[in-house]
Structure formats: structure tokens, C-alpha cells
Design a protein around this motif. Structure first.
Motif, PDB file in Angstrom:
ATOM      1  N   VAL A 265       0.838  -1.198   0.000  1.00 22.82           N
ATOM      2  CA  VAL A 265       0.000   0.000   0.000  1.00 22.82           C
ATOM      3  C   VAL A 265       0.877   1.254   0.000  1.00 22.82           C
ATOM      4  CG1 VAL A 265      -1.623   1.321   1.410  1.00 22.82           C
ATOM      5  CG2 VAL A 265      -1.938  -1.149   1.111  1.00 22.82           C
ATOM      6  N   GLN A 266       0.444   2.254  -0.778  1.00 22.53           N
ATOM      7  CA  GLN A 266       1.145   3.537  -0.807  1.00 22.53           C
ATOM      8  C   GLN A 266       0.167   4.692  -0.596  1.00 22.53           C
ATOM      9  OE1 GLN A 266       3.290   3.297  -4.635  1.00 22.53           O
ATOM     10  NE2 GLN A 266       5.199   3.115  -3.494  1.00 22.53           N
ATOM     11  N   GLU A 267       0.690   5.888  -0.635  1.00 27.50           N
ATOM     12  CA  GLU A 267      -0.037   7.130  -0.320  1.00 27.50           C
ATOM     13  C   GLU A 267      -1.235   7.397  -1.239  1.00 27.50           C
ATOM     14  OE1 GLU A 267       0.901  11.906  -0.774  1.00 27.50           O
ATOM     15  OE2 GLU A 267       2.582  10.525  -0.554  1.00 27.50           O
ATOM     16  N   ILE A 268      -2.211   8.093  -0.674  1.00 27.68           N
ATOM     17  CA  ILE A 268      -3.335   8.639  -1.436  1.00 27.68           C
ATOM     18  C   ILE A 268      -3.138  10.148  -1.499  1.00 27.68           C
ATOM     19  CG2 ILE A 268      -5.843   8.908  -1.552  1.00 27.68           C
ATOM     20  CD1 ILE A 268      -6.002   6.387   0.266  1.00 27.68           C
ATOM     21  N   GLU A 269      -3.245  10.708  -2.687  1.00 23.69           N
ATOM     22  CA  GLU A 269      -2.981  12.129  -2.868  1.00 23.69           C
ATOM     23  C   GLU A 269      -4.109  12.788  -3.662  1.00 23.69           C
ATOM     24  OE1 GLU A 269       0.411  15.090  -4.875  1.00 23.69           O
ATOM     25  OE2 GLU A 269       0.299  12.978  -5.463  1.00 23.69           O
ATOM     26  N   LYS A 270      -4.461  14.006  -3.257  1.00 24.65           N
ATOM     27  CA  LYS A 270      -5.335  14.849  -4.062  1.00 24.65           C
ATOM     28  C   LYS A 270      -4.446  15.747  -4.912  1.00 24.65           C
ATOM     29  CE  LYS A 270      -9.353  15.525  -0.998  1.00 24.65           C
ATOM     30  NZ  LYS A 270     -10.065  16.572  -0.206  1.00 24.65           N
ATOM     31  N   TYR A 271      -4.681  15.722  -6.213  1.00 24.56           N
ATOM     32  CA  TYR A 271      -3.961  16.625  -7.112  1.00 24.56           C
ATOM     33  C   TYR A 271      -4.983  17.200  -8.081  1.00 24.56           C
ATOM     34  CZ  TYR A 271      -0.836  18.318 -10.789  1.00 24.56           C
ATOM     35  OH  TYR A 271      -0.191  19.108 -11.725  1.00 24.56           O
ATOM     36  N   LYS A 272      -5.168  18.521  -7.997  1.00 29.66           N
ATOM     37  CA  LYS A 272      -6.203  19.196  -8.778  1.00 29.66           C
ATOM     38  C   LYS A 272      -7.552  18.541  -8.461  1.00 29.66           C
ATOM     39  CE  LYS A 272      -3.072  20.933 -12.319  1.00 29.66           C
ATOM     40  NZ  LYS A 272      -2.756  21.053 -13.756  1.00 29.66           N
ATOM     41  N   ASP A 273      -8.286  18.064  -9.453  1.00 29.71           N
ATOM     42  CA  ASP A 273      -9.599  17.462  -9.200  1.00 29.71           C
ATOM     43  C   ASP A 273      -9.547  15.938  -9.174  1.00 29.71           C
ATOM     44  OD1 ASP A 273     -10.903  19.939  -9.091  1.00 29.71           O
ATOM     45  OD2 ASP A 273     -11.112  20.009 -11.274  1.00 29.71           O
ATOM     46  N   THR A 274      -8.355  15.389  -9.024  1.00 33.57           N
ATOM     47  CA  THR A 274      -8.170  13.936  -9.133  1.00 33.57           C
ATOM     48  C   THR A 274      -7.627  13.330  -7.844  1.00 33.57           C
ATOM     49  OG1 THR A 274      -7.764  14.098 -11.513  1.00 33.57           O
ATOM     50  CG2 THR A 274      -6.944  12.121 -10.414  1.00 33.57           C
ATOM     51  N   SER A 275      -8.149  12.159  -7.501  1.00 37.98           N
ATOM     52  CA  SER A 275      -7.573  11.363  -6.415  1.00 37.98           C
ATOM     53  C   SER A 275      -6.587  10.369  -7.015  1.00 37.98           C
ATOM     54  CB  SER A 275      -8.661  10.606  -5.649  1.00 37.98           C
ATOM     55  OG  SER A 275      -9.344  11.466  -4.765  1.00 37.98           O
ATOM     56  N   ILE A 276      -5.380  10.345  -6.455  1.00 35.54           N
ATOM     57  CA  ILE A 276      -4.340   9.424  -6.915  1.00 35.54           C
ATOM     58  C   ILE A 276      -4.099   8.386  -5.829  1.00 35.54           C
ATOM     59  CG2 ILE A 276      -1.959   9.181  -7.713  1.00 35.54           C
ATOM     60  CD1 ILE A 276      -2.063  12.184  -8.476  1.00 35.54           C
ATOM     61  N   PHE A 277      -4.422   7.144  -6.121  1.00 37.00           N
ATOM     62  CA  PHE A 277      -4.138   6.034  -5.211  1.00 37.00           C
ATOM     63  C   PHE A 277      -2.863   5.379  -5.746  1.00 37.00           C
ATOM     64  CE2 PHE A 277      -8.653   6.840  -5.194  1.00 37.00           C
ATOM     65  CZ  PHE A 277      -8.975   6.846  -3.839  1.00 37.00           C
ATOM     66  N   TYR A 278      -1.732   5.762  -5.181  1.00 38.47           N
ATOM     67  CA  TYR A 278      -0.461   5.328  -5.752  1.00 38.47           C
ATOM     68  C   TYR A 278      -0.320   3.810  -5.744  1.00 38.47           C
ATOM     69  CZ  TYR A 278       1.325  10.004  -6.447  1.00 38.47           C
ATOM     70  OH  TYR A 278       1.503  11.277  -6.921  1.00 38.47           O
ATOM     71  N   SER A 279      -0.868   3.148  -4.735  1.00 40.59           N
ATOM     72  CA  SER A 279      -0.925   1.684  -4.762  1.00 40.59           C
ATOM     73  C   SER A 279      -1.958   1.178  -3.772  1.00 40.59           C
ATOM     74  CB  SER A 279       0.433   1.061  -4.438  1.00 40.59           C
ATOM     75  OG  SER A 279       0.315  -0.355  -4.413  1.00 40.59           O
ATOM     76  N   LEU A 280      -2.810   0.267  -4.251  1.00 43.93           N
ATOM     77  CA  LEU A 280      -3.827  -0.348  -3.392  1.00 43.93           C
ATOM     78  C   LEU A 280      -3.344  -1.674  -2.807  1.00 43.93           C
ATOM     79  CD1 LEU A 280      -7.176   0.328  -5.312  1.00 43.93           C
ATOM     80  CD2 LEU A 280      -6.010   1.721  -3.596  1.00 43.93           C
ATOM     81  N   GLY A 281      -2.079  -2.026  -3.043  1.00 36.67           N
ATOM     82  CA  GLY A 281      -1.557  -3.260  -2.476  1.00 36.67           C
ATOM     83  C   GLY A 281      -2.188  -4.492  -3.104  1.00 36.67           C
ATOM     84  N   ASN A 282      -2.268  -5.563  -2.337  1.00 42.24           N
ATOM     85  CA  ASN A 282      -2.762  -6.844  -2.848  1.00 42.24           C
ATOM     86  C   ASN A 282      -4.119  -7.205  -2.265  1.00 42.24           C
ATOM     87  OD1 ASN A 282      -0.460  -7.277  -4.401  1.00 42.24           O
ATOM     88  ND2 ASN A 282       0.609  -8.348  -2.746  1.00 42.24           N
ATOM     89  N   VAL A 283      -4.952  -7.791  -3.102  1.00 39.93           N
ATOM     90  CA  VAL A 283      -6.210  -8.380  -2.642  1.00 39.93           C
ATOM     91  C   VAL A 283      -5.932  -9.803  -2.161  1.00 39.93           C
ATOM     92  CG1 VAL A 283      -8.570  -9.018  -3.279  1.00 39.93           C
ATOM     93  CG2 VAL A 283      -7.512  -6.993  -4.296  1.00 39.93           C
ATOM     94  N   THR A 284      -5.248 -10.580  -2.998  1.00 36.12           N
ATOM     95  CA  THR A 284      -4.765 -11.906  -2.598  1.00 36.12           C
ATOM     96  C   THR A 284      -3.308 -12.021  -3.017  1.00 36.12           C
ATOM     97  OG1 THR A 284      -5.473 -12.888  -4.705  1.00 36.12           O
ATOM     98  CG2 THR A 284      -7.026 -12.997  -2.866  1.00 36.12           C
ATOM     99  N   SER A 285      -2.539 -12.751  -2.237  1.00 38.66           N
ATOM    100  CA  SER A 285      -1.131 -12.947  -2.558  1.00 38.66           C
ATOM    101  C   SER A 285      -0.623 -14.196  -1.866  1.00 38.66           C
ATOM    102  CB  SER A 285      -0.301 -11.742  -2.098  1.00 38.66           C
ATOM    103  OG  SER A 285       1.077 -11.994  -2.251  1.00 38.66           O
ATOM    104  N   GLU A 286       0.244 -14.933  -2.574  1.00 33.86           N
ATOM    105  CA  GLU A 286       0.848 -16.125  -1.985  1.00 33.86           C
ATOM    106  C   GLU A 286       2.087 -15.777  -1.169  1.00 33.86           C
ATOM    107  OE1 GLU A 286       2.517 -20.518  -3.374  1.00 33.86           O
ATOM    108  OE2 GLU A 286       1.888 -19.061  -4.873  1.00 33.86           O
ATOM    109  N   ASP A 287       2.572 -14.548  -1.317  1.00 30.91           N
ATOM    110  CA  ASP A 287       3.788 -14.133  -0.638  1.00 30.91           C
ATOM    111  C   ASP A 287       3.620 -14.267   0.870  1.00 30.91           C
ATOM    112  OD1 ASP A 287       6.014 -12.549   0.408  1.00 30.91           O
ATOM    113  OD2 ASP A 287       6.223 -11.833  -1.652  1.00 30.91           O
TER     114      ASP A 287
END
Length: 356
Positions: A265-287
Motif C-alpha cells: 500500500v502507498q499514499e493517497i494524494e489529491k492533485y487538482k480534481d483527481t484522487s491518486i491512489f499510488y498503490s492499493l496493495g494486494n487483494v490476494t497474494s501467496e507471498d
């Protein structure tokens, strides 16, 4: 009376070791049994908690964004219908949703590989995921191309963003939802210092001379443009300068929301009129790393102008997805990681709400 023979130091140690050997075996067995009992208790006591759906106003369009999904042989040993039970409610209640699926290698047989991956894709489509971004690092370009053809034949419309590994590729998913046109396109930063430039990417190369005119055109012909980005970075929690510069450039070109795909997971940023979800990470992972079994589920209510977002932490636990309930310390770490300077979260229904 004979004097007893005095033992040497070595003999005394040997005698002591023999005396305690049986006891040590007993102690070890007891500790092992206790550990197994505790492990079973922890696993059985962990509850699977569903992600709560947002309330939706009349006329609102509900959109749901998920991170990386992995459905390889190991994960598919579980009942995947049950595995996704916690997020089924938010997907079924969505008017539009998107996620990113890692192509898996199930066999050396090409046909088997295509069919198994096709099953995974159709499973996600049946969950009401409206468009899917593929991450391909295991199959050759011909197999990836034929897989996509099979998907389009079954879905009957452009369901997958991207199409093979050509640098210039304008394939997008464009759908009409409640009289609003929504477009989705996926990019991969193949020039990132963190990624293998030879990987068989299935999305458009993240290059300004490609994405700027493409997004501008999509924005001209659609009401809302959703952009997925595979940054080519793993296990990095901090947003890099390169990510931020490209994300801002994507917004300037016309992106209405950016959904990033990394392993954490990474940062959520507001830039102008847009939301930037830099990373939502994993839903499922074998790691096996716990931080790679965590992600964010994002719900958005859009009324054609303003948006309200709910961000809910999720994790993979015992082969199933569940809403995550971090303790106070974990929550502080999470919020420090994802809450951008212009984001003001309000805790609600097990998630974090903000407006934009």
C-alpha cells in the motif's frame, strides 16, 4: 570400604546430559503440543469480516477499485468463492469496478495455461468487476494474445485493458453507466529502474508521447477516465519522485482517478480534481510477507461532479479476504503511510471516508 571413584569434569557433564536428556525430550514435546494448540486456536478464532458498502445517494454512480489479485494453483486449492466472500457485497452493489489480475503459470502446456487463466478472469467478471487489467510476467506474447482473444469471445465486449506488449496500444474499455461514459486504460512503466523491461507487459507503455494524446482523446469522448498504472515497483511503501511526476502528468492529460498497482500500500494524494491512489496493495497474494497480504478496497460515489470515497483496509487471512482491523499502533502506521497532506479522513463503518 572402597572409596568411590571421583568423576572427571567430562564424565560429570556426560552424566548430567544423560540424566536430563529424557526430561528435555518431554519438555520439548509439551512445548510443541502447546504451540500447535495455540496456532490452531489463533487460526480458528480469526473471524472473516465483510467490507461494508457505502450508502449511495439517488443518481450516484458507485465505483469500486481493487489492487492486485493472484489466483495461482496454491490459492485455488481453497474455495475461491468463499475466499472473496468479504468483498462480494461491495462488488455486487457497484455500477463500475476494476482490478488487476496477475497471469499465472499453471502448466507447461499452452492450452491448459490459457484455459486456467480464462477461468480466473471469468470468475472475476462474474463478481461484477467491469474491466480488468492483466499483469503478465510468466507467459509469452503469443499466449497472452490468445488468452485475450478467448476472453473477448466469452465476454462479448472489450473487457481487458491493453493487448499484448506493443509499445503503442490504444485498446481501452469504454462503457456507459447511467448515461455516463466511463473509460478505463492501463499503463506499465516499463522503463522504471525497478522493473524488467523485457517482461511481457499486457498494458500500454507509460511514456508521455503515448499516454498524453491517448488520455486526452479518452477525456474528450467520455465523462470519466479511470487510469490503472503498474509502476514496476515491489515492496516500496514510499512514493518515488518518478511516480509522482508521472501521476501528475496523467492528471494534467485528463485522468479523473488513478489506481496504482504495487505489492504494498502507498499514499493517497489529491492533485487538482483527481484522487491518486499510488498503490492499493494486494487483494490476494501467496507471498509469505504479511505486508504483501494487505491492501485497500476503495469505494467511490460520484454524482457527476463531486465524489465521496471510502477506503477500507483488507487483508488475506487463512486463504480468505477479510476487512482488516488494525490495532491502534498499526492504524497510526497505516494512516501515516496512506494519508496525503490534502486528505482528511473521517473514520466510518470500518473504513476512512473523504470527499473530493
Amino acid at each position: 570400604m572402597k572409596n568411590s571413584k571421583r568423576f572427571s569434569i567430562e564424565e560429570r557433564i556426560l552424566k548430567w546430559t544423560k540424566r536430563h536428556k529424557k526430561r528435555n525430550t518431554i519438555y520439548t514435546s509439551i512445548i510443541l503440543i502447546i504451540a500447535i494448540v495455540l496456532l490452531v486456536f489463533v487460526m480458528t478464532s480469526q473471524k472473516i469480516e465483510p467490507v461494508k458498502a457505502m450508502d449511495k445517494g439517488q443518481g450516484d454512480i458507485r465505483m469500486t477499485y481493487l489492487g492486485n489479485v493472484e489466483l495461482n494453483n496454491h490459492i485455488r486449492k481453497n474455495n475461491i468463492n468463499e475466499a472473496f466472500g468479504a468483498i462480494k457485497p461491495i462488488l455486487k452493489g457497484s455500477d463500475y469496478s476494476t482490478a488487476s489480475l496477475q497471469v499465472s503459470k499453471f502448466s507447461d502446456d499452452r492450452k491448459t495455461n490459457i484455459n486456467k487463466n480464462l477461468e480466473n478472469i471469468m470468475f472475476l467478471r462474474d463478481l461484477n468487476i467491469k474491466s480488468l487489467n492483466l499483469i503478465n510476467q510468466v507467459t509469452d506474447n503469443v499466449t497472452a494474445r490468445d488468452l485475450m482473444k478467448s476472453v473477448e469471445a466469452q465476454s462479448g465486449y472489450n473487457y481487458l485493458t491493453g493487448n499484448g506488449s506493443n509499445a503503442i496500444n490504444s485498446k481501452t474499455v469504454q462503457q456507459t453507466v447511467k448515461d455516463k461514459k466511463i473509460a478505463n486504460v492501463s499503463f506499465t512503466d516499463v522503463e522504471s529502474d525497478y522493473t524488467d523491461t523485457l517482461k511481457n507487459t499486457t498494458s500500454v507503455s507509460l511514456e508521455p508521447n503515448i499516454y498524453i494524446p491517448l488520455i486526452k482523446k479518452l477525456k474528450e469522448n467520455n465523462d470519466y477516465v479511470v487510469v490503472n498504472v503498474d509502476w514496476g515497483i515491489t515492496d516500496e511503501r514510499s512514493v518515488t519522485t518518478r511516480q509522482r511526476e508521472y501521476a501528475h502528468s496523467l492528471v494534467d492529460a485528463g485522468a479523473d482517478v488513478i489506481i496504482g498497482h504495487n505489492s504494498v500500500v502507498q499514499e493517497i494524494e489529491k492533485y487538482k480534481d483527481t484522487s491518486i491512489f499510488y498503490s492499493l496493495g494486494n487483494v490476494t497474494s501467496e507471498d509469505f510477507l504479511s505486508k504483501n497480504k494487505q491492501g485497500l478496497a476503495v469505494q467511490q460515489n460520484w454524482n457527476g461532479g463531486q465524489s465521496q470515497f471510502t477506503v477500507t483496509p483488507i487483508k488475506s487471512q487463512g486463504g480468505q479476504i477479510t476487512k482488516s482491523n488494525p490495532n491502534k499502533v498499526e492504524e497510526i502506521k497505516l494512516l501515516n503511510n496512506i494519508e496525503g497532506k490534502d486528505i482528511n479522513f473521517k473514520k466510518e463503518n470500518g473504513g476512512y471516508v473523504y470527499e473530493h
